[in-house]
Design a protein around this motif. Structure first.
Motif, short mmCIF file in Angstrom:
data_model
loop_
_atom_site.label_atom_id
_atom_site.label_comp_id
_atom_site.label_asym_id
_atom_site.label_seq_id
_atom_site.Cartn_x
_atom_site.Cartn_y
_atom_site.Cartn_z
N ALA A 120 2.86 3.62 -3.85
CA ALA A 120 3.14 3.24 -2.46
C ALA A 120 2.63 4.30 -1.48
N VAL A 121 2.95 5.55 -1.76
CA VAL A 121 2.63 6.64 -0.81
C VAL A 121 1.13 6.93 -0.76
N TYR A 122 0.44 6.79 -1.88
CA TYR A 122 -0.99 7.13 -1.91
C TYR A 122 -1.91 5.91 -1.99
N GLY A 123 -1.36 4.71 -2.00
CA GLY A 123 -2.19 3.50 -2.04
C GLY A 123 -3.05 3.43 -3.29
N LEU A 124 -2.47 3.78 -4.42
CA LEU A 124 -3.24 3.87 -5.66
C LEU A 124 -3.54 2.52 -6.28
N ARG A 125 -4.69 2.43 -6.91
CA ARG A 125 -4.96 1.36 -7.86
C ARG A 125 -4.17 1.74 -9.11
#
Length: 176
Positions: free
Chosen positions: A35-40
């Motif tokens: 959520a915080v880093y927008g990771l795949r």
């Protein structure tokens, strides 16, 4: 060409509900990072900390196929946090420090996306959100954490002093 599905962007309160309903700290950590880093999902397997100009930085070294020209891949990228907000303000889960301290993530050795999807599909909270998404004609998937990041980065762009180029860069996209 097959039409693209409309991806559901998780809201901050939904992320908090999902974390609260998760008993395993490894999965809670996973949801927080995504959520915080927008990771795949696959990014989870390629996180490294580098020394930057202003201190420690979190990077994803994952190089994904770009499509188009054969063999082209995305570049490793420095990640920028977009914190989850609750009624009190932004939450800092100290994710960088936790990675530096080798806090464990769940085993996602074969396919991070499949492992995450299978785990989420067993969550009553996730299934509730799935119904909400369907009512909107959207689809909730592991990328819904990333969709949250993209939506928040654009809706808070003035507040966070972000432009389209910066957002694209930290997401591993082109400006176009």
């Amino acid at each position: 060409k097959k039409s693209k599905r409309v991806g559901f962007a998780l809201k901050d309160d939904q992320i908090l509900q999902l974390i609260a309903s998760e008993k395993d700290p490894k999965w809670q950590f996973t949801y927080q990072l995504m959520a915080v880093y927008g990771l795949r999902p696959e990014d989870l397997r390629y996180l490294v900390i580098k020394d930057g100009l202003k201190g420690k930085e979190l990077w994803s070294m994952y190089e994904k196929s770009m499509g188009g020209t054969r063999g082209q891949k995305t570049e490793p990228r420095k990640l920028a946090p977009l914190y989850v907000k609750d009624g009190q303000g932004y939450i800092d889960w100290k994710l960088l420090e936790r990675i530096a301290n080798n806090e464990e993530l769940p085993s996602l050795a074969k396919s991070a996306s499949n492992g995450l999807r299978k785990h989420l599909e067993r969550s009553k909270t996730w299934l509730k959100f799935k119904q909400e998404a369907l009512k909107l004609g959207e689809e909730i998937v592991p990328y819904s954490f990333r969709h949250r990041y993209a939506k928040i980065s654009h809706t808070r762009s003035v507040e966070l002093n972000l432009n389209t180029k910066d957002i694209a860069l930290v997401m591993g996209h082109t400006k176009e």
